[in-house]
Motif scaffolding. Sequence first.
Motif, PDB file in Angstrom:
ATOM      1  N   ASN A 110       6.411  -9.305   5.518  1.00 44.61           N
ATOM      2  CA  ASN A 110       5.170  -9.430   4.761  1.00 44.61           C
ATOM      3  C   ASN A 110       5.337 -10.409   3.611  1.00 44.61           C
ATOM      4  OD1 ASN A 110       3.089  -7.514   5.851  1.00 44.61           O
ATOM      5  ND2 ASN A 110       4.752  -6.054   5.541  1.00 44.61           N
ATOM      6  N   ALA A 111       4.230 -11.003   3.208  1.00 43.09           N
ATOM      7  CA  ALA A 111       4.247 -11.932   2.079  1.00 43.09           C
ATOM      8  C   ALA A 111       4.602 -11.216   0.790  1.00 43.09           C
ATOM      9  CB  ALA A 111       2.882 -12.606   1.951  1.00 43.09           C
ATOM     10  N   VAL A 112       4.060 -10.023   0.612  1.00 42.67           N
ATOM     11  CA  VAL A 112       4.322  -9.196  -0.571  1.00 42.67           C
ATOM     12  C   VAL A 112       5.052  -7.948  -0.103  1.00 42.67           C
ATOM     13  CG1 VAL A 112       3.235  -7.841  -2.410  1.00 42.67           C
ATOM     14  CG2 VAL A 112       2.351 -10.109  -1.840  1.00 42.67           C
ATOM     15  N   LYS A 113       6.103  -7.567  -0.802  1.00 41.32           N
ATOM     16  CA  LYS A 113       7.011  -6.528  -0.309  1.00 41.32           C
ATOM     17  C   LYS A 113       6.720  -5.128  -0.841  1.00 41.32           C
ATOM     18  CE  LYS A 113       9.306  -9.926   1.612  1.00 41.32           C
ATOM     19  NZ  LYS A 113       9.010 -10.311   2.991  1.00 41.32           N
ATOM     20  N   HIS A 114       5.823  -4.986  -1.806  1.00 41.13           N
ATOM     21  CA  HIS A 114       5.447  -3.663  -2.308  1.00 41.13           C
ATOM     22  C   HIS A 114       3.971  -3.392  -2.031  1.00 41.13           C
ATOM     23  CE1 HIS A 114       9.149  -4.201  -4.813  1.00 41.13           C
ATOM     24  NE2 HIS A 114       9.255  -2.900  -4.599  1.00 41.13           N
ATOM     25  N   PHE A 115       3.637  -2.150  -1.802  1.00 46.26           N
ATOM     26  CA  PHE A 115       2.288  -1.724  -1.463  1.00 46.26           C
ATOM     27  C   PHE A 115       1.419  -1.706  -2.724  1.00 46.26           C
ATOM     28  CE2 PHE A 115      -0.333   2.233  -0.091  1.00 46.26           C
ATOM     29  CZ  PHE A 115      -1.374   1.439   0.346  1.00 46.26           C
ATOM     30  N   LYS A 116       0.387  -2.550  -2.737  1.00 49.60           N
ATOM     31  CA  LYS A 116      -0.576  -2.545  -3.833  1.00 49.60           C
ATOM     32  C   LYS A 116      -1.769  -1.694  -3.418  1.00 49.60           C
ATOM     33  CE  LYS A 116      -3.251  -5.477  -6.964  1.00 49.60           C
ATOM     34  NZ  LYS A 116      -3.592  -6.871  -7.369  1.00 49.60           N
ATOM     35  N   HIS A 117      -2.095  -0.707  -4.242  1.00 50.36           N
ATOM     36  CA  HIS A 117      -3.122   0.244  -3.849  1.00 50.36           C
ATOM     37  C   HIS A 117      -3.765   0.881  -5.068  1.00 50.36           C
ATOM     38  CE1 HIS A 117       0.615   2.515  -4.400  1.00 50.36           C
ATOM     39  NE2 HIS A 117      -0.160   3.491  -4.824  1.00 50.36           N
ATOM     40  N   GLU A 118      -4.830   1.620  -4.822  1.00 50.57           N
ATOM     41  CA  GLU A 118      -5.445   2.434  -5.851  1.00 50.57           C
ATOM     42  C   GLU A 118      -5.705   3.817  -5.273  1.00 50.57           C
ATOM     43  OE1 GLU A 118      -9.095   0.684  -7.052  1.00 50.57           O
ATOM     44  OE2 GLU A 118     -10.044   0.806  -5.078  1.00 50.57           O
ATOM     45  N   PRO A 119      -5.517   4.879  -6.065  1.00 53.45           N
ATOM     46  CA  PRO A 119      -5.733   6.232  -5.545  1.00 53.45           C
ATOM     47  C   PRO A 119      -7.221   6.513  -5.368  1.00 53.45           C
ATOM     48  CG  PRO A 119      -5.191   6.304  -7.881  1.00 53.45           C
ATOM     49  CD  PRO A 119      -5.022   4.877  -7.449  1.00 53.45           C
ATOM     50  N   ARG A 120      -7.549   7.214  -4.301  1.00 54.00           N
ATOM     51  CA  ARG A 120      -8.911   7.661  -4.042  1.00 54.00           C
ATOM     52  C   ARG A 120      -8.804   9.067  -3.464  1.00 54.00           C
ATOM     53  NH1 ARG A 120     -13.332   4.467  -2.988  1.00 54.00           N
ATOM     54  NH2 ARG A 120     -12.265   2.982  -4.378  1.00 54.00           N
ATOM     55  N   GLY A 121      -8.807  10.053  -4.343  1.00 55.68           N
ATOM     56  CA  GLY A 121      -8.538  11.412  -3.920  1.00 55.68           C
ATOM     57  C   GLY A 121      -7.082  11.521  -3.504  1.00 55.68           C
ATOM     58  N   LYS A 122      -6.853  12.003  -2.280  1.00 54.97           N
ATOM     59  CA  LYS A 122      -5.490  12.101  -1.768  1.00 54.97           C
ATOM     60  C   LYS A 122      -5.065  10.830  -1.033  1.00 54.97           C
ATOM     61  CE  LYS A 122      -5.497  17.125  -1.201  1.00 54.97           C
ATOM     62  NZ  LYS A 122      -5.292  18.257  -0.252  1.00 54.97           N
ATOM     63  N   ARG A 123      -5.965   9.873  -0.913  1.00 54.22           N
ATOM     64  CA  ARG A 123      -5.669   8.647  -0.186  1.00 54.22           C
ATOM     65  C   ARG A 123      -5.231   7.536  -1.146  1.00 54.22           C
ATOM     66  NH1 ARG A 123     -10.652   6.911   3.151  1.00 54.22           N
ATOM     67  NH2 ARG A 123      -9.094   5.502   4.066  1.00 54.22           N
ATOM     68  N   ARG A 124      -4.504   6.575  -0.615  1.00 50.55           N
ATOM     69  CA  ARG A 124      -4.120   5.382  -1.372  1.00 50.55           C
ATOM     70  C   ARG A 124      -4.742   4.185  -0.659  1.00 50.55           C
ATOM     71  NH1 ARG A 124       2.203   5.213  -2.146  1.00 50.55           N
ATOM     72  NH2 ARG A 124       2.120   5.301   0.132  1.00 50.55           N
ATOM     73  N   LEU A 125      -5.727   3.583  -1.296  1.00 53.43           N
ATOM     74  CA  LEU A 125      -6.470   2.501  -0.664  1.00 53.43           C
ATOM     75  C   LEU A 125      -5.843   1.148  -0.972  1.00 53.43           C
ATOM     76  CD1 LEU A 125     -10.164   3.632  -1.230  1.00 53.43           C
ATOM     77  CD2 LEU A 125      -8.629   4.139   0.683  1.00 53.43           C
ATOM     78  N   HIS A 126      -5.744   0.335   0.049  1.00 55.98           N
ATOM     79  CA  HIS A 126      -5.184  -1.012  -0.044  1.00 55.98           C
ATOM     80  C   HIS A 126      -5.963  -1.863  -1.046  1.00 55.98           C
ATOM     81  CE1 HIS A 126      -5.507  -5.244   1.221  1.00 55.98           C
ATOM     82  NE2 HIS A 126      -4.260  -5.144   1.648  1.00 55.98           N
ATOM     83  N   LYS A 127      -5.228  -2.616  -1.863  1.00 55.10           N
ATOM     84  CA  LYS A 127      -5.812  -3.630  -2.740  1.00 55.10           C
ATOM     85  C   LYS A 127      -5.131  -4.957  -2.434  1.00 55.10           C
ATOM     86  CE  LYS A 127      -6.890  -3.036  -6.975  1.00 55.10           C
ATOM     87  NZ  LYS A 127      -6.812  -2.818  -8.443  1.00 55.10           N
ATOM     88  N   THR A 128      -5.892  -6.017  -2.415  1.00 53.83           N
ATOM     89  CA  THR A 128      -5.337  -7.327  -2.089  1.00 53.83           C
ATOM     90  C   THR A 128      -4.477  -7.854  -3.234  1.00 53.83           C
ATOM     91  OG1 THR A 128      -7.267  -7.829  -0.728  1.00 53.83           O
ATOM     92  CG2 THR A 128      -5.907  -9.691  -1.439  1.00 53.83           C
ATOM     93  N   PRO A 129      -3.240  -8.270  -2.965  1.00 50.64           N
ATOM     94  CA  PRO A 129      -2.405  -8.863  -4.019  1.00 50.64           C
ATOM     95  C   PRO A 129      -3.054 -10.120  -4.583  1.00 50.64           C
ATOM     96  CG  PRO A 129      -1.097  -8.325  -2.080  1.00 50.64           C
ATOM     97  CD  PRO A 129      -2.539  -8.174  -1.683  1.00 50.64           C
ATOM     98  N   ASP A 130      -2.882 -10.350  -5.880  1.00 52.99           N
ATOM     99  CA  ASP A 130      -3.443 -11.560  -6.466  1.00 52.99           C
ATOM    100  C   ASP A 130      -2.450 -12.715  -6.327  1.00 52.99           C
ATOM    101  OD1 ASP A 130      -1.548 -11.462  -8.630  1.00 52.99           O
ATOM    102  OD2 ASP A 130      -2.893 -10.174  -9.777  1.00 52.99           O
ATOM    103  N   ARG A 131      -2.905 -13.909  -6.700  1.00 55.96           N
ATOM    104  CA  ARG A 131      -2.082 -15.101  -6.519  1.00 55.96           C
ATOM    105  C   ARG A 131      -0.747 -14.997  -7.258  1.00 55.96           C
ATOM    106  NH1 ARG A 131      -2.609 -20.614  -5.185  1.00 55.96           N
ATOM    107  NH2 ARG A 131      -4.764 -20.257  -4.529  1.00 55.96           N
ATOM    108  N   GLY A 132      -0.758 -14.441  -8.463  1.00 57.55           N
ATOM    109  CA  GLY A 132       0.485 -14.318  -9.218  1.00 57.55           C
ATOM    110  C   GLY A 132       1.487 -13.404  -8.535  1.00 57.55           C
ATOM    111  N   GLU A 133       1.003 -12.319  -7.947  1.00 58.33           N
ATOM    112  CA  GLU A 133       1.890 -11.392  -7.237  1.00 58.33           C
ATOM    113  C   GLU A 133       2.450 -12.034  -5.968  1.00 58.33           C
ATOM    114  OE1 GLU A 133      -0.503  -7.460  -8.887  1.00 58.33           O
ATOM    115  OE2 GLU A 133      -1.092  -8.438  -7.016  1.00 58.33           O
ATOM    116  N   VAL A 134       1.623 -12.784  -5.290  1.00 62.57           N
ATOM    117  CA  VAL A 134       2.091 -13.508  -4.099  1.00 62.57           C
ATOM    118  C   VAL A 134       3.156 -14.526  -4.493  1.00 62.57           C
ATOM    119  CG1 VAL A 134       1.420 -15.090  -2.245  1.00 62.57           C
ATOM    120  CG2 VAL A 134      -0.077 -13.181  -2.860  1.00 62.57           C
ATOM    121  N   GLN A 135       2.916 -15.246  -5.572  1.00 67.33           N
ATOM    122  CA  GLN A 135       3.866 -16.257  -6.034  1.00 67.33           C
ATOM    123  C   GLN A 135       5.182 -15.616  -6.461  1.00 67.33           C
ATOM    124  OE1 GLN A 135       3.502 -19.503  -5.939  1.00 67.33           O
ATOM    125  NE2 GLN A 135       5.395 -20.037  -6.998  1.00 67.33           N
ATOM    126  N   ALA A 136       5.102 -14.496  -7.176  1.00 68.22           N
ATOM    127  CA  ALA A 136       6.316 -13.832  -7.646  1.00 68.22           C
ATOM    128  C   ALA A 136       7.157 -13.334  -6.480  1.00 68.22           C
ATOM    129  CB  ALA A 136       5.945 -12.675  -8.564  1.00 68.22           C
TER     130      ALA A 136
END
Length: 224
Positions: A110-136
Amino acid sequence: MAAPSPKVPERPVKAGRERVGEVPPDQAVPPDLETLAASLQVCRRCDLWRDATQGVAGEGSSRAALMIVGEQPGDREDRQGRPFVGPAGLLLDRAMAEAGVGRDRTFVTNAVKHFKHEPRGKRRLHKTPDRGEVQACRWWLDAERRLVKPRVILALGATAVLAVFGKAAPIGKTRGQRQALAGEAVGLVSWHPSFMLRMPDPDAKARAYAELVDDLRLAWKLAA
């Protein structure tokens, strides 16, 4: 004696510092994929590690001619520590089998190695990495590429396209087009399987899946 783990910098790499396909001059490439995966667990190049279970390195053949790059780990990948093991991974496996591509003969990551997400109840919803996170995180992708030395890299989805090519590109207009990368590798782009899973229109989903199969088939042919 095992080689020492490389020192991981505490600050992200500044955008534009390196060309795509190059490793920062102040950090050595890990000697092998096992060391890279272990070193990833102490990565602090961006803040995504704080909410993730673990870093998820790529897996597959260490001498694969084809590298497939997704966007980021999902919930199941984050928990299991392996790429493409969730619903999108199952769809990718199906497409690869249909295209005649053996997953055990490729390297998936994967381009980004850690899961970026936000909690929604008991679920963790995917959030798109931003350009800085992709670059890092691009350092890790480039290090995997240096170790595996693939002849062809297939980027799945917009985040992977940004990481592999260093710029955004419309997938619908650029898929099927060969693009030169540093180190004489060939780059291709296609749809990410998760994109299809979100599509409500069955006909559009079927078209996107057929195009993914075609792109996998082309990538495998070029890698042969």
